[in-house]
Design a protein around this motif. Structure first.
Motif, PDB file in Angstrom:
ATOM      1  N   ALA A  23       0.835  -1.207   0.000  1.00 51.06           N
ATOM      2  CA  ALA A  23       0.000   0.000   0.000  1.00 51.06           C
ATOM      3  C   ALA A  23       0.868   1.255   0.000  1.00 51.06           C
ATOM      4  O   ALA A  23       0.570   2.221  -0.709  1.00 51.06           O
ATOM      5  N   MET A  24       1.948   1.239   0.766  1.00 52.89           N
ATOM      6  CA  MET A  24       2.846   2.401   0.774  1.00 52.89           C
ATOM      7  C   MET A  24       3.551   2.564  -0.566  1.00 52.89           C
ATOM      8  O   MET A  24       3.763   3.692  -1.032  1.00 52.89           O
ATOM      9  N   ALA A  25       3.885   1.450  -1.218  1.00 50.82           N
ATOM     10  CA  ALA A  25       4.498   1.528  -2.543  1.00 50.82           C
ATOM     11  C   ALA A  25       3.513   2.097  -3.555  1.00 50.82           C
ATOM     12  O   ALA A  25       3.901   2.872  -4.455  1.00 50.82           O
ATOM     13  N   LEU A  26       2.243   1.759  -3.433  1.00 52.95           N
ATOM     14  CA  LEU A  26       1.223   2.304  -4.331  1.00 52.95           C
ATOM     15  C   LEU A  26       1.058   3.802  -4.116  1.00 52.95           C
ATOM     16  O   LEU A  26       0.923   4.566  -5.088  1.00 52.95           O
ATOM     17  N   ILE A  27       1.102   4.256  -2.887  1.00 53.83           N
ATOM     18  CA  ILE A  27       1.034   5.686  -2.597  1.00 53.83           C
ATOM     19  C   ILE A  27       2.252   6.391  -3.186  1.00 53.83           C
ATOM     20  O   ILE A  27       2.127   7.457  -3.808  1.00 53.83           O
ATOM     21  N   ALA A  28       3.431   5.818  -3.005  1.00 55.39           N
ATOM     22  CA  ALA A  28       4.655   6.415  -3.549  1.00 55.39           C
ATOM     23  C   ALA A  28       4.610   6.461  -5.077  1.00 55.39           C
ATOM     24  O   ALA A  28       5.029   7.460  -5.691  1.00 55.39           O
ATOM     25  N   ALA A  29       4.075   5.410  -5.704  1.00 61.99           N
ATOM     26  CA  ALA A  29       3.955   5.414  -7.163  1.00 61.99           C
ATOM     27  C   ALA A  29       3.012   6.517  -7.619  1.00 61.99           C
ATOM     28  O   ALA A  29       3.266   7.181  -8.640  1.00 61.99           O
ATOM     29  N   TYR A  45      -4.065   9.777 -13.764  1.00 62.91           N
ATOM     30  CA  TYR A  45      -4.359   8.639 -12.902  1.00 62.91           C
ATOM     31  C   TYR A  45      -3.642   8.698 -11.558  1.00 62.91           C
ATOM     32  O   TYR A  45      -3.795   7.801 -10.728  1.00 62.91           O
ATOM     33  N   SER A  46      -2.868   9.731 -11.316  1.00 58.82           N
ATOM     34  CA  SER A  46      -2.097   9.800 -10.077  1.00 58.82           C
ATOM     35  C   SER A  46      -2.996   9.917  -8.846  1.00 58.82           C
ATOM     36  O   SER A  46      -2.749   9.265  -7.831  1.00 58.82           O
ATOM     37  N   PHE A  47      -4.048  10.730  -8.934  1.00 58.20           N
ATOM     38  CA  PHE A  47      -4.921  10.886  -7.777  1.00 58.20           C
ATOM     39  C   PHE A  47      -5.635   9.582  -7.450  1.00 58.20           C
ATOM     40  O   PHE A  47      -5.757   9.205  -6.283  1.00 58.20           O
ATOM     41  N   VAL A  48      -6.091   8.872  -8.470  1.00 57.53           N
ATOM     42  CA  VAL A  48      -6.767   7.592  -8.244  1.00 57.53           C
ATOM     43  C   VAL A  48      -5.799   6.597  -7.609  1.00 57.53           C
ATOM     44  O   VAL A  48      -6.176   5.825  -6.718  1.00 57.53           O
ATOM     45  N   THR A  49      -4.547   6.611  -8.042  1.00 59.54           N
ATOM     46  CA  THR A  49      -3.549   5.695  -7.495  1.00 59.54           C
ATOM     47  C   THR A  49      -3.252   6.018  -6.031  1.00 59.54           C
ATOM     48  O   THR A  49      -3.182   5.115  -5.189  1.00 59.54           O
ATOM     49  N   ILE A  50      -3.094   7.291  -5.722  1.00 58.65           N
ATOM     50  CA  ILE A  50      -2.861   7.700  -4.327  1.00 58.65           C
ATOM     51  C   ILE A  50      -4.067   7.334  -3.466  1.00 58.65           C
ATOM     52  O   ILE A  50      -3.916   6.830  -2.342  1.00 58.65           O
ATOM     53  N   LEU A  51      -5.268   7.559  -3.984  1.00 59.95           N
ATOM     54  CA  LEU A  51      -6.477   7.234  -3.227  1.00 59.95           C
ATOM     55  C   LEU A  51      -6.594   5.733  -2.985  1.00 59.95           C
ATOM     56  O   LEU A  51      -6.924   5.304  -1.872  1.00 59.95           O
ATOM     57  N   ALA A  52      -6.303   4.930  -4.005  1.00 58.03           N
ATOM     58  CA  ALA A  52      -6.358   3.476  -3.839  1.00 58.03           C
ATOM     59  C   ALA A  52      -5.328   3.006  -2.812  1.00 58.03           C
ATOM     60  O   ALA A  52      -5.621   2.130  -1.984  1.00 58.03           O
ATOM     61  N   GLY A  53      -4.131   3.572  -2.846  1.00 57.98           N
ATOM     62  CA  GLY A  53      -3.117   3.215  -1.865  1.00 57.98           C
ATOM     63  C   GLY A  53      -3.508   3.605  -0.453  1.00 57.98           C
ATOM     64  O   GLY A  53      -3.286   2.856   0.505  1.00 57.98           O
ATOM     65  N   THR A  54      -4.119   4.771  -0.313  1.00 59.78           N
ATOM     66  CA  THR A  54      -4.544   5.233   1.008  1.00 59.78           C
ATOM     67  C   THR A  54      -5.667   4.362   1.559  1.00 59.78           C
ATOM     68  O   THR A  54      -5.644   3.969   2.736  1.00 59.78           O
ATOM     69  N   LEU A  55      -6.648   4.060   0.720  1.00 58.68           N
ATOM     70  CA  LEU A  55      -7.737   3.193   1.172  1.00 58.68           C
ATOM     71  C   LEU A  55      -7.226   1.786   1.482  1.00 58.68           C
ATOM     72  O   LEU A  55      -7.681   1.157   2.447  1.00 58.68           O
ATOM     73  N   GLY A  56      -6.277   1.320   0.683  1.00 59.56           N
ATOM     74  CA  GLY A  56      -5.669   0.025   0.970  1.00 59.56           C
ATOM     75  C   GLY A  56      -4.925   0.035   2.291  1.00 59.56           C
ATOM     76  O   GLY A  56      -4.987  -0.926   3.054  1.00 59.56           O
ATOM     77  N   TYR A  57      -4.238   1.109   2.572  1.00 62.66           N
ATOM     78  CA  TYR A  57      -3.476   1.216   3.827  1.00 62.66           C
ATOM     79  C   TYR A  57      -4.446   1.228   5.022  1.00 62.66           C
ATOM     80  O   TYR A  57      -4.177   0.595   6.050  1.00 62.66           O
TER      81      TYR A  57
END
Length: 65
Positions: A23-29, A45-57
């Motif tokens: 999840a942290m790697a997804l946020i960093a990506a 797609y950066s905002f969607v990726t950060i949001l997915a990483g945050t929700l995953g975390y």
């Protein structure tokens, strides 16, 4: 019985450590995608990726140690 049948395999699969790192790697990506100057698609797609990483975390924080 095997480990996956009696529940130990599931508990081993849902450990916090590896999923938290993913999840942290997804946020960093997502942050890298946000700051790169080359592709407008990646930026889009950066905002969607950060949001997915945050929700995953947030979800992974409820997994067992």
């Amino acid at each position: 019985m095997t480990a996956s049948v009696n529940g130990n395999g599931v508990a081993r699969f849902f450990r916090r450590g590896p999923w938290e790192s993913a999840a942290m790697a997804l946020i960093a990506a997502g942050i890298v995608m946000l700051m790169q100057p080359f592709s407008l698609d990646l930026y889009g797609y950066s905002f969607v990726t950060i949001l997915a990483g945050t929700l995953g975390y947030v979800a992974v924080s409820h997994f067992p140690e």
